[in-house]
Design an enzyme around this catalytic site. Structure first.
Site, mmCIF file in Angstrom:
data_model
loop_
_atom_site.group_PDB
_atom_site.id
_atom_site.type_symbol
_atom_site.label_atom_id
_atom_site.label_comp_id
_atom_site.label_asym_id
_atom_site.label_seq_id
_atom_site.Cartn_x
_atom_site.Cartn_y
_atom_site.Cartn_z
ATOM 1 N N SER A 72 -19.602 9.873 34.871
ATOM 2 C CA SER A 72 -18.561 10.123 35.865
ATOM 3 C C SER A 72 -19.235 10.171 37.226
ATOM 4 O O SER A 72 -20.443 10.407 37.320
ATOM 5 C CB SER A 72 -17.879 11.463 35.578
ATOM 6 N N TYR A 112 -18.018 20.568 33.633
ATOM 7 C CA TYR A 112 -17.879 19.119 33.539
ATOM 8 C C TYR A 112 -19.017 18.427 34.291
ATOM 9 O O TYR A 112 -19.627 17.466 33.786
ATOM 10 C CB TYR A 112 -16.523 18.706 34.111
#
Length: 277
Positions: free
Chosen positions: A156, A169
């Site tokens: 990501s 995350y």
């Protein structure tokens, strides 16, 4: 150009829908057979609807519609033995393994790291980092047998820079970069290439759901995707609020094709210029 992965077999996690389904169909269009796995159930603490067995069956039909073979299995990527059984069964039926795409991941509730509940941290790390490690670990023996292969890990933009209130995350996706680089170093001599892709916002249900709308637009009573677009646009240099799954799939297709035969250890953003900000 067609047939860029003709005759190859790809193992894809999180393949029931979203990015994983897109990767499966895109590689099938270019000649690959697919081993498609997904958890196909709702996990605790995930605030949006997750995939179903019907979703995975639909992915299989889409692959078959491209004239390619497909083997499916319902597996949680935290279950190493389940992953081994799935990839072994797929290789037995399809003959070999050439490509691994460790795509499965979750999102859950956030908060400042100092206040984050431990079970949210544990779930995030076990799926988004541990599950990636276990996926590649389960597949590597088959790549060695095949004389090499290509692995892509789904990271990501949050694996390349930090954002507040999603530190679990961010930590998991930064860890994916470490896994990628280490796998690349450890298996390069076996002709196994390992890279990662780092999307910005992607137009899947992980982003486009009621919980995310409210997170991005707490000032509105019933926000929707149109309300979120201006906020997402602020993350990007190019004029788009998000990219589509196929944009990530096209990048992965390049990385696993022979066109990228000497590319390994690379973190490739598909980010609409987010890393420039």
């Amino acid at each position: 150009m067609t047939g860029r992965v003709e005759g190859k077999v790809a193992f894809i996690t999180g393949a029931a829908r979203g990015q994983g389904r897109s990767h499966a169909v895109r590689l099938a269009q270019e000649g690959a057979d697919i081993i498609a796995v997904d958890v196909c159930k709702q996990l605790d603490n995930v605030p949006f609807p997750m995939s179903t067995p019907e979703d995975l069956a639909e992915t299989a039909e889409l692959v078959k519609a491209e004239g390619r073979r497909v083997v499916t299995a319902e597996v949680d990527v935290r279950d190493y033995d389940g992953l081994v059984a799935a990839v072994n069964s797929g290789v037995e039926q399809l003959g070999k393994l050439d490509i691994v795409i460790a795509n499965a991941g979750i999102g859950n509730e956030g908060g400042a790291l100092a206040d984050l509940q431990e079970h949210l941290w544990d779930d995030m790390i076990s799926v988004n980092l541990g599950g990636v490690w276990k996926t590649v670990k389960a597949a590597v023996p088959h790549l060695i047998t095949a004389g090499g292969g290509a692995v892509v890990l789904t990271g990501s933009v949050g694996g390349l820079k930090a954002y507040p209130n999603v530190g679990h995350y961010i930590a998991a996706k930064h860890g994916v970069v470490g896994l990628m680089r280490t796998f690349a170093v450890e298996h390069g001599h076996q002709n196994i290439r390992v890279n990662s892709v780092h999307p910005t916002h992607v137009s899947t249900s992980m982003l486009l759901n009621e919980g995310t709308y409210k997170l991005f637009r707490p000032d509105l009573e019933n926000p929707g995707p149109e309300d979120m677009k201006p906020i997402c646009q602020m993350f990007h240099t190019l004029p788009t609020p998000w990219v589509d799954p196929v944009d990530v799939s096209n990048a992965i297709l390049y990385l696993v094709s022979d066109e990228a035969r000497f590319i390994t250890g690379v973190s490739l953003p598909i980010d609409a210029g987010s890393m420039l900000k």
